[in-house]
Design a protein around this motif. Structure first.
Motif, mmCIF file in Angstrom:
data_model
loop_
_atom_site.group_PDB
_atom_site.id
_atom_site.type_symbol
_atom_site.label_atom_id
_atom_site.label_comp_id
_atom_site.label_asym_id
_atom_site.label_seq_id
_atom_site.Cartn_x
_atom_site.Cartn_y
_atom_site.Cartn_z
ATOM 1 N N SER A 178 65.106 18.243 47.485
ATOM 2 C CA SER A 178 65.428 16.702 46.698
ATOM 3 C C SER A 178 66.413 17.462 45.512
ATOM 4 O O SER A 178 66.286 18.683 45.321
ATOM 5 N N PHE A 179 67.310 16.625 45.084
ATOM 6 C CA PHE A 179 68.283 16.950 43.892
ATOM 7 C C PHE A 179 68.282 15.890 42.871
ATOM 8 O O PHE A 179 68.213 14.849 42.897
ATOM 9 N N LEU A 193 77.087 12.828 41.851
ATOM 10 C CA LEU A 193 77.694 14.099 42.519
ATOM 11 C C LEU A 193 79.044 14.148 43.184
ATOM 12 O O LEU A 193 79.837 14.846 42.861
ATOM 13 N N ILE A 194 79.106 12.809 43.652
ATOM 14 C CA ILE A 194 80.608 12.745 44.216
ATOM 15 C C ILE A 194 81.640 12.698 43.154
ATOM 16 O O ILE A 194 82.805 13.241 43.267
ATOM 17 N N VAL A 227 83.796 25.146 36.175
ATOM 18 C CA VAL A 227 82.989 24.479 37.027
ATOM 19 C C VAL A 227 82.624 25.442 37.957
ATOM 20 O O VAL A 227 81.772 24.575 38.656
ATOM 21 N N LEU A 228 82.698 26.469 37.972
ATOM 22 C CA LEU A 228 82.267 27.534 39.127
ATOM 23 C C LEU A 228 81.139 28.159 38.544
ATOM 24 O O LEU A 228 81.014 28.794 37.400
ATOM 25 N N SER A 229 79.905 28.451 39.346
ATOM 26 C CA SER A 229 78.838 29.068 38.946
ATOM 27 C C SER A 229 79.057 30.602 38.876
ATOM 28 O O SER A 229 80.102 31.296 39.507
ATOM 29 N N ASP A 230 78.186 31.404 38.174
ATOM 30 C CA ASP A 230 78.404 32.876 38.514
ATOM 31 C C ASP A 230 78.470 33.590 39.567
ATOM 32 O O ASP A 230 79.024 34.618 40.043
ATOM 33 N N ASP A 231 77.695 32.818 40.512
ATOM 34 C CA ASP A 231 77.283 33.228 41.984
ATOM 35 C C ASP A 231 78.024 32.565 42.866
ATOM 36 O O ASP A 231 77.834 32.389 43.978
ATOM 37 N N ASN A 243 74.519 23.527 41.992
ATOM 38 C CA ASN A 243 73.214 23.796 41.649
ATOM 39 C C ASN A 243 72.976 22.806 40.525
ATOM 40 O O ASN A 243 73.537 21.837 40.365
ATOM 41 N N GLU A 244 71.710 23.022 39.935
ATOM 42 C CA GLU A 244 71.051 21.795 39.179
ATOM 43 C C GLU A 244 71.831 21.536 37.941
ATOM 44 O O GLU A 244 71.623 20.646 37.119
ATOM 45 N N GLU A 245 72.614 22.932 37.416
ATOM 46 C CA GLU A 245 73.344 22.685 36.213
ATOM 47 C C GLU A 245 74.658 21.951 36.334
ATOM 48 O O GLU A 245 75.487 21.774 35.504
ATOM 49 N N GLY A 246 74.948 21.589 37.765
ATOM 50 C CA GLY A 246 76.306 20.977 38.048
ATOM 51 C C GLY A 246 77.364 21.883 38.166
ATOM 52 O O GLY A 246 78.490 21.350 38.056
ATOM 53 N N LYS A 247 77.014 22.991 38.477
ATOM 54 C CA LYS A 247 78.154 24.012 38.755
ATOM 55 C C LYS A 247 78.460 24.313 40.387
ATOM 56 O O LYS A 247 77.382 24.089 41.094
#
Length: 317
Positions: free
Chosen positions: A126-127, A134-135, A153-157, A245-249
């Motif tokens: 679940s998210f 999200l869209i 907007v991009l995560s580190d990974d 991810n959950e941080e929105g990245k």
């Protein structure tokens, strides 16, 4: 050849024909014996039981479990019913067979559904972020040219995963920063549509594009610069996705997968390769020998580069 049954219906199925023939015999036998039911009740009961066992035997021969079950279930009631009720026995039996087949198919369907579909490793069940938000976030990322105009907007990974290219966040920003698509294609329009959240991966948003553009400016492609050809690009429908991810990245960006290679003039390819193919760039067509050598040479260079970098790192240590 069609044969009338005891009820006056035509019958062409050999299995049902056999049952109907037996029921005709059963009806005549019971009708004959009914006249002496009061004087010989034991004999009538034995005859009815024998007929019911015969009908069960026919069902066994034709591998009809529903028919066989109906015959056995009716065996006790046949000794107490009228000849008319007994003559209708095969109708209930055939209906039971059809119901049994339906139940078998439903059971088989449930057993198949027990195997869960594959998902990306680490996908949450679940998210926290809802579908609408999200869209909306995915559309915002798309407006930043998938992070090229705003890398926050991009995560580190973050991973860039296309058919033959896999890049880290750093490499993705470095490589895509060398392309001048807006200058080379002033009217470039991806036409994004059909934004939807994956029902099995609640943190992934899929969408579709159909790129159109006109090559009216110089295009830089690594060390090559392609002069304007003024050719138009008609991209095939292409499927892309952002995973969050959950941080929105955004943790991954996938694309380059065309959904119908018959559409457009990008020679069965998507993304930048498709655009280059449409304007006659140095990209061989898929499913050809030059394309195979092109893919192998790129992978070979990647392997050699990886080995050299690994060796240098080891030497430095």
């Amino acid at each position: 050849m069609r044969t009338p049954t005891a009820q006056g219906h035509d019958c062409a199925d050999p299995e049902v024909l056999a049952c109907c023939t037996l029921c005709q015999f059963m009806t005549l036998a019971i009708a004959s014996a009914s006249s002496c039911t009061r004087t010989h009740p034991v004999a009538f009961t034995q005859a009815s039981s024998a007929i019911a066992r015969s009908l069960s035997g026919v069902a066994s021969v034709y591998q009809a479990p529903g028919l066989r079950g109906a015959a056995v279930a009716r065996q006790g009631s046949a000794t107490r019913s009228s000849p008319l009720a007994c003559s209708r026995l095969h109708i209930s039996a055939v209906s039971s067979t059809a119901s049994g087949s339906t139940l078998s198919r439903e059971k088989s369907s449930r057993m198949s559904a027990e195997v869960p579909p594959a998902t990306l490793p680490g996908t949450p069940k679940s998210f926290l972020i809802g579908e609408e938000k999200l869209i909306s976030m995915a559309k915002h990322v798309f407006e930043t040219s998938s992070g090229q105009k705003d890398a926050s907007v991009l995560s580190d990974d973050f991973r860039f995963e296309f058919p033959i290219i896999s890049l880290s966040r750093k490499d993705y920003l470095n490589v895509t920063g060398t392309f001048n698509l807006n200058e080379a294609f002033p009217n470039l329009d991806p036409h994004p549509y059909h934004w939807r959240v994956d029902p099995y991966e609640p943190n992934r948003v899929w969408f579709t594009t159909r790129v159109t553009a006109t090559h009216d400016g110089p295009l830089k492609f690594f060390k090559t610069t392609l002069k304007p050809t003024h050719k138009q690009v008609y991209g095939a429908p292409e499927c892309l996705s952002y995973t969050f991810n959950e941080e929105g990245k955004v943790t991954s960006f996938t694309g380059g997968y065309i959904m119908d290679r018959r559409v457009g003039n990008t020679k069965k390819m998507g993304a930048l390769f498709g655009i280059l193919a449409a304007i006659g760039g140095p990209i061989p067509e898929p499913e050809t020998i030059p394309y195979a050598f092109f893919i192998l040479s790129r992978r070979l260079r990647a392997i050699v580069s990886g080995v050299l970098l690994s060796g240098l790192a080891t030497f430095s240590l």
